[in-house]
Design an enzyme around this catalytic site. Sequence first.
Site, mmCIF file in Angstrom:
data_model
loop_
_atom_site.group_PDB
_atom_site.id
_atom_site.type_symbol
_atom_site.label_atom_id
_atom_site.label_comp_id
_atom_site.label_asym_id
_atom_site.label_seq_id
_atom_site.Cartn_x
_atom_site.Cartn_y
_atom_site.Cartn_z
ATOM 1 N N SER A 72 0.671 -1.121 -0.164
ATOM 2 C CA SER A 72 -0.093 -0.161 0.093
ATOM 3 C C SER A 72 0.705 1.209 -0.091
ATOM 4 O O SER A 72 1.931 1.272 0.074
ATOM 5 C CB SER A 72 -1.005 -0.067 1.264
ATOM 6 N N SER A 105 10.284 2.111 -1.656
ATOM 7 C CA SER A 105 11.309 2.677 -2.144
ATOM 8 C C SER A 105 12.461 3.067 -1.113
ATOM 9 O O SER A 105 13.683 2.769 -1.362
ATOM 10 C CB SER A 105 11.008 4.189 -2.766
ATOM 11 N N PRO A 134 4.595 1.421 -7.493
ATOM 12 C CA PRO A 134 3.680 2.549 -6.806
ATOM 13 C C PRO A 134 2.776 1.686 -6.189
ATOM 14 O O PRO A 134 2.266 0.617 -6.403
ATOM 15 C CB PRO A 134 3.024 2.962 -8.291
ATOM 16 N N ASN A 174 6.982 -3.673 7.808
ATOM 17 C CA ASN A 174 8.043 -2.633 8.053
ATOM 18 C C ASN A 174 7.698 -1.739 9.308
ATOM 19 O O ASN A 174 6.671 -1.632 9.658
ATOM 20 C CB ASN A 174 8.032 -1.833 6.519
ATOM 21 N N MET A 189 8.750 -1.327 12.167
ATOM 22 C CA MET A 189 8.788 -2.082 13.418
ATOM 23 C C MET A 189 9.411 -1.135 14.607
ATOM 24 O O MET A 189 8.902 -0.878 15.606
ATOM 25 C CB MET A 189 9.422 -3.177 13.358
ATOM 26 N N SER A 248 -53.129 5.420 -41.113
ATOM 27 C CA SER A 248 -53.828 6.517 -41.643
ATOM 28 C C SER A 248 -55.035 6.955 -40.522
ATOM 29 O O SER A 248 -55.595 7.962 -40.773
ATOM 30 C CB SER A 248 -54.276 6.499 -43.241
#
Length: 545
Positions: A19, A25, A98, A151, A153, A511
Amino acid sequence: MTELTRYERPLLKFITCGSVDDGKSTLIGNILYNSRLLYSDQIESLKTESLNGSCDGELDYSLLLDGLLAEREQGITIDVAYRYFSTQKRSFIVADTPGHEEYTRNMAVGASFADLAIILIDASKGVLVQTRRHARICALMGIRHFVFAVNKMDLIGFDEKRFNDISADIAKLRDELSLQEYTVIPLSAKAGDNVISRSQHTPWYDGKSLIEYLEDTDTSKDNEETGFYLPVQRVCRPNQFFRGFQGQIESGELHVGDELTVLPTGESASVKQIFSGFDEVEQAGRGMPVTVSLDREVDVSRGSVFTRAKSDDSIQVAREITGTVLWTDDEKFSFHKDYLIKLGTSQIYAQVKSIEYTVDVNTGEHVVTDELSKNEIAVCRISFIDSVAVSEFSRHRALGEFILIDRVTNMTAACGIVNTVNDSDDSQEYTPQNVRRHLLRQKSAVFNFGGSGSTAGQETLEKLAGEVEQKLLQQGRLVYYYRNAGTGAAGEVIKALTESGIIVLTVKFSSESADGVKDLDPALENTGTDSIVKFIAEQTAEESR
């Protein structure tokens, strides 16, 4: 023990995903920095630019990956960034993708080349919807090895309980996606904990660091396939004396003298010569680009496939498949739009016949629907205008993955894999309406001239319809003025004409009342035409004209 050279080290291609702002990066930047592959001017530039960022003067490793101005301004990754690095044991190519939902298609491009996926999870947020979406896309693209990197932590004080709770959620996701191999690693991409080496801040974790795991993962057998096949990319005819067929061997080996079967035609011929570059060789193996010369003339063009055995049923000739697709177009899917399918080296006209169901990325539930929006995953039936060589993705990857291309915008509308190859006898008997529309270069339609008025009005409308018919015929259109629109069988006749792709002109008139106008409306609306244009004339003869 002799150290392997750069070219002897096994190569691992992997992707980082997850996410937004989960640290993808930053993680790769940290690895590049600590692998000592940066030049001194790159290091100085990183230190200078980090002073202007939001890291309080500490190194902002993400700047090594986010090269676009918009990426640095927003602090997010937009485009896929490919980087190369190596350790003493292994060489790596990483695709930093991304995390924003808007750029999911870019992430799918990166996943299509990878053997392993590192899915980052913010320890303070846990498993999010985008985390699940990226995991599904990676599994869809055939990735078999997953690293769930929990990540940041350091921001939660390296809390073991929080890590265990996230690990439990990941285990449920693993079962849902039937992941073959996965591991969960607690780390801090910014501080470097458990990235290059084991961290003292996580004594309760007894697994490997991220780099150690990447170095030891064996992906050599992931892409092994049985049999031989070579999709033809190009016909090489440098002069009147030589005709060769160029492509890359995707599986097996090829030898001079081997008998080959050409798909989809089914013709056979023997290998006369094999060239690797400009050198003539006696044999070639998987992954080699070659030029093959045959001992006799056969019908071969781009999109054809060379196989060795006629009895090999793993590669079939068919006109319909069932596949799982990731819809990447900004516009919603429409059954009325025209698409091209690029499958292997062939590119032909295709139609999405039905959407079996979409997959809820959060729960995995199958949702029955006829609609498909951007970033949704669905199982669809897709038919082709002609027979092609195709295989299930699980058996032959190069012939089991495809993209759908919008014919008008030339944008990639979807990417997907082949689940099953269908018996396409019914497809051969019936040409879909949008395929017929493509071939005839026109849309079927009913132009209905009608209204209540006098006998003169009727004659005027009939004359006007005749003039329109002549005008359209002069323009090269397939058009027919149907003069019996008032009969009971009119609806069936008009339906048959429009299904054949013809523009139909009718005059509907009473008609005495307007009831005649209403009577034919349901019949017209059930014809399945692309459009119905009604001219209701209530005026006098001169005004109608």
